[in-house]
Design a protein around this motif. Structure first.
Motif, PDB file in Angstrom:
ATOM      1  N   GLU A   1     -12.472  15.998  -0.165  1.00 52.16           N
ATOM      2  CA  GLU A   1     -12.542  17.321  -0.086  1.00 52.16           C
ATOM      3  C   GLU A   1     -14.041  17.798   0.420  1.00 52.16           C
ATOM      4  O   GLU A   1     -14.082  18.857   0.999  1.00 52.16           O
ATOM      5  N   LEU A   2     -15.025  17.069  -0.004  1.00 50.68           N
ATOM      6  CA  LEU A   2     -16.273  17.468   0.198  1.00 50.68           C
ATOM      7  C   LEU A   2     -16.713  16.760   1.329  1.00 50.68           C
ATOM      8  O   LEU A   2     -17.938  16.925   1.856  1.00 50.68           O
ATOM      9  N   GLY A   3     -15.991  16.016   2.367  1.00 49.79           N
ATOM     10  CA  GLY A   3     -16.402  15.251   3.421  1.00 49.79           C
ATOM     11  C   GLY A   3     -16.868  14.126   3.359  1.00 49.79           C
ATOM     12  O   GLY A   3     -17.556  13.624   4.465  1.00 49.79           O
ATOM     13  N   LYS A   4     -16.749  13.401   2.323  1.00 46.23           N
ATOM     14  CA  LYS A   4     -17.391  12.101   2.047  1.00 46.23           C
ATOM     15  C   LYS A   4     -16.453  11.072   2.108  1.00 46.23           C
ATOM     16  O   LYS A   4     -15.043  11.338   1.574  1.00 46.23           O
ATOM     17  N   GLU A   5     -16.840   9.914   2.704  1.00 42.98           N
ATOM     18  CA  GLU A   5     -15.851   8.805   2.765  1.00 42.98           C
ATOM     19  C   GLU A   5     -15.793   8.198   1.297  1.00 42.98           C
ATOM     20  O   GLU A   5     -16.717   7.951   0.650  1.00 42.98           O
ATOM     21  N   GLN A   6     -14.644   8.051   0.909  1.00 41.00           N
ATOM     22  CA  GLN A   6     -14.114   7.206  -0.427  1.00 41.00           C
ATOM     23  C   GLN A   6     -13.249   6.043  -0.091  1.00 41.00           C
ATOM     24  O   GLN A   6     -12.637   6.049   1.047  1.00 41.00           O
ATOM     25  N   VAL A   7     -13.060   5.339  -0.957  1.00 40.42           N
ATOM     26  CA  VAL A   7     -12.413   4.221  -1.026  1.00 40.42           C
ATOM     27  C   VAL A   7     -11.248   3.895  -1.908  1.00 40.42           C
ATOM     28  O   VAL A   7     -11.578   4.129  -3.017  1.00 40.42           O
ATOM     29  N   HIS A   8      -9.999   3.760  -1.513  1.00 44.12           N
ATOM     30  CA  HIS A   8      -8.968   3.735  -2.584  1.00 44.12           C
ATOM     31  C   HIS A   8      -8.625   2.014  -2.591  1.00 44.12           C
ATOM     32  O   HIS A   8      -8.222   1.536  -1.693  1.00 44.12           O
ATOM     33  N   HIS A   9      -9.021   1.468  -3.666  1.00 44.05           N
ATOM     34  CA  HIS A   9      -8.448  -0.226  -3.628  1.00 44.05           C
ATOM     35  C   HIS A   9      -7.332  -0.253  -4.476  1.00 44.05           C
ATOM     36  O   HIS A   9      -7.369   0.178  -5.541  1.00 44.05           O
ATOM     37  N   GLU A  10      -6.385  -0.984  -4.110  1.00 51.06           N
ATOM     38  CA  GLU A  10      -5.229  -1.074  -4.798  1.00 51.06           C
ATOM     39  C   GLU A  10      -4.625  -2.569  -4.477  1.00 51.06           C
ATOM     40  O   GLU A  10      -4.583  -3.267  -3.717  1.00 51.06           O
ATOM     41  N   TYR A  11      -3.837  -2.939  -5.741  1.00 50.39           N
ATOM     42  CA  TYR A  11      -2.948  -4.093  -5.689  1.00 50.39           C
ATOM     43  C   TYR A  11      -1.482  -3.743  -5.816  1.00 50.39           C
ATOM     44  O   TYR A  11      -1.192  -3.126  -6.688  1.00 50.39           O
ATOM     45  N   SER A  12      -0.987  -3.598  -4.423  1.00 50.73           N
ATOM     46  CA  SER A  12       0.378  -2.858  -4.433  1.00 50.73           C
ATOM     47  C   SER A  12       1.384  -4.237  -4.968  1.00 50.73           C
ATOM     48  O   SER A  12       1.292  -5.327  -4.142  1.00 50.73           O
ATOM     49  N   ILE A  13       2.475  -3.886  -5.670  1.00 51.44           N
ATOM     50  CA  ILE A  13       3.661  -4.631  -5.844  1.00 51.44           C
ATOM     51  C   ILE A  13       4.730  -4.296  -5.104  1.00 51.44           C
ATOM     52  O   ILE A  13       5.266  -3.178  -5.093  1.00 51.44           O
ATOM     53  N   PHE A  14       5.392  -5.361  -4.676  1.00 45.78           N
ATOM     54  CA  PHE A  14       6.580  -4.981  -3.762  1.00 45.78           C
ATOM     55  C   PHE A  14       7.749  -5.999  -4.275  1.00 45.78           C
ATOM     56  O   PHE A  14       7.547  -7.034  -5.006  1.00 45.78           O
ATOM     57  N   LYS A  15       9.178  -5.493  -4.123  1.00 43.88           N
ATOM     58  CA  LYS A  15      10.262  -6.359  -4.412  1.00 43.88           C
ATOM     59  C   LYS A  15      11.186  -6.145  -3.418  1.00 43.88           C
ATOM     60  O   LYS A  15      11.253  -5.225  -2.933  1.00 43.88           O
ATOM     61  N   ARG A  16      11.858  -7.266  -2.967  1.00 45.01           N
ATOM     62  CA  ARG A  16      12.785  -7.316  -1.948  1.00 45.01           C
ATOM     63  C   ARG A  16      14.352  -7.097  -2.740  1.00 45.01           C
ATOM     64  O   ARG A  16      14.619  -7.992  -3.552  1.00 45.01           O
ATOM     65  N   ILE A  17      15.057  -6.177  -2.370  1.00 48.74           N
ATOM     66  CA  ILE A  17      16.476  -6.027  -2.467  1.00 48.74           C
ATOM     67  C   ILE A  17      17.399  -5.656  -1.736  1.00 48.74           C
ATOM     68  O   ILE A  17      17.258  -5.094  -0.805  1.00 48.74           O
ATOM     69  N   LYS A  18      18.411  -6.876  -1.681  1.00 50.14           N
ATOM     70  CA  LYS A  18      19.260  -6.839  -0.497  1.00 50.14           C
ATOM     71  C   LYS A  18      18.766  -6.769   0.730  1.00 50.14           C
ATOM     72  O   LYS A  18      19.045  -6.233   1.673  1.00 50.14           O
ATOM     73  N   GLY A  19      17.566  -7.597   1.086  1.00 48.56           N
ATOM     74  CA  GLY A  19      17.050  -7.913   2.025  1.00 48.56           C
ATOM     75  C   GLY A  19      15.859  -6.848   2.702  1.00 48.56           C
ATOM     76  O   GLY A  19      15.124  -6.994   3.504  1.00 48.56           O
ATOM     77  N   ALA A  20      15.702  -5.618   1.708  1.00 52.84           N
ATOM     78  CA  ALA A  20      14.807  -4.763   2.032  1.00 52.84           C
ATOM     79  C   ALA A  20      13.605  -4.649   1.026  1.00 52.84           C
ATOM     80  O   ALA A  20      13.695  -4.421  -0.080  1.00 52.84           O
ATOM     81  N   TRP A  21      12.380  -4.478   1.605  1.00 54.86           N
ATOM     82  CA  TRP A  21      11.228  -4.645   0.682  1.00 54.86           C
ATOM     83  C   TRP A  21      10.986  -3.151   0.390  1.00 54.86           C
ATOM     84  O   TRP A  21      11.256  -2.320   1.035  1.00 54.86           O
ATOM     85  N   LEU A  22      10.608  -3.145  -0.974  1.00 52.28           N
ATOM     86  CA  LEU A  22      10.428  -1.742  -1.574  1.00 52.28           C
ATOM     87  C   LEU A  22       9.181  -1.907  -2.402  1.00 52.28           C
ATOM     88  O   LEU A  22       8.526  -2.835  -2.792  1.00 52.28           O
ATOM     89  N   TYR A  23       8.299  -0.584  -2.321  1.00 50.50           N
ATOM     90  CA  TYR A  23       7.138  -0.538  -2.971  1.00 50.50           C
ATOM     91  C   TYR A  23       7.553  -0.157  -4.201  1.00 50.50           C
ATOM     92  O   TYR A  23       8.213   0.725  -4.753  1.00 50.50           O
TER      93      TYR A  23
END
Length: 129
Positions: free
Chosen positions: A98-120
């Motif tokens: 909101e202040l015009g400054k660059e920020q970084v979002h660092h994440e380890y995302s977990i995914f699961k495949r159900i019936k052939g479809a990947w989900l977050y």
């Protein structure tokens, strides 16, 4: 035009078919990249909700997820792994706050495949020890 997820592939052959639901993500990384693109562009709340593990969507709405709440700039995939129907993607995404400054979002995302479809599923919390 290259895709917004920084894959260096054309948008029309990368994330667009996924967020317009004419194709399905084949890997956790593809799903993560397409979700970043959906957030960056805004207006794709239905796609974001559809690709979220249902038990983790309490209180989320298409309208809320369609709002462009951050000015996402760039995506960098740091690592990825997949074992059967489970996936993990580590990434950094830069955005302007909101202040015009660059920020970084660092994440380890977990995914699961159900019936052939990947989900977050969500993000994994890791301590800095």
């Amino acid at each position: 035009m290259n895709c917004y997820c920084n894959s260096e592939k054309p948008f029309t052959r990368c994330c667009e078919p996924l967020i317009t639901t004419t194709a399905q993500a084949k890997t956790p990384v593809q799903l993560m990249r397409s979700r970043f693109t959906a957030y960056k562009l805004g207006g794709y709340g239905e796609y974001l909700l559809k690709t979220w593990f249902p038990l983790m969507t309490k209180g989320l709405t298409v309208a809320d997820l369609s709002q462009k709440t951050r000015e996402w700039q760039q995506l960098e995939v740091l690592s990825k792994s997949q074992q059967g129907d489970d996936g993990l993607v580590e990434f950094k995404a830069t955005f302007i706050d909101e202040l015009g400054k660059e920020q970084v979002h660092h994440e380890y995302s977990i995914f699961k495949r159900i019936k052939g479809a990947w989900l977050y599923v969500g993000e994994e919390i890791r301590s800095n020890r």
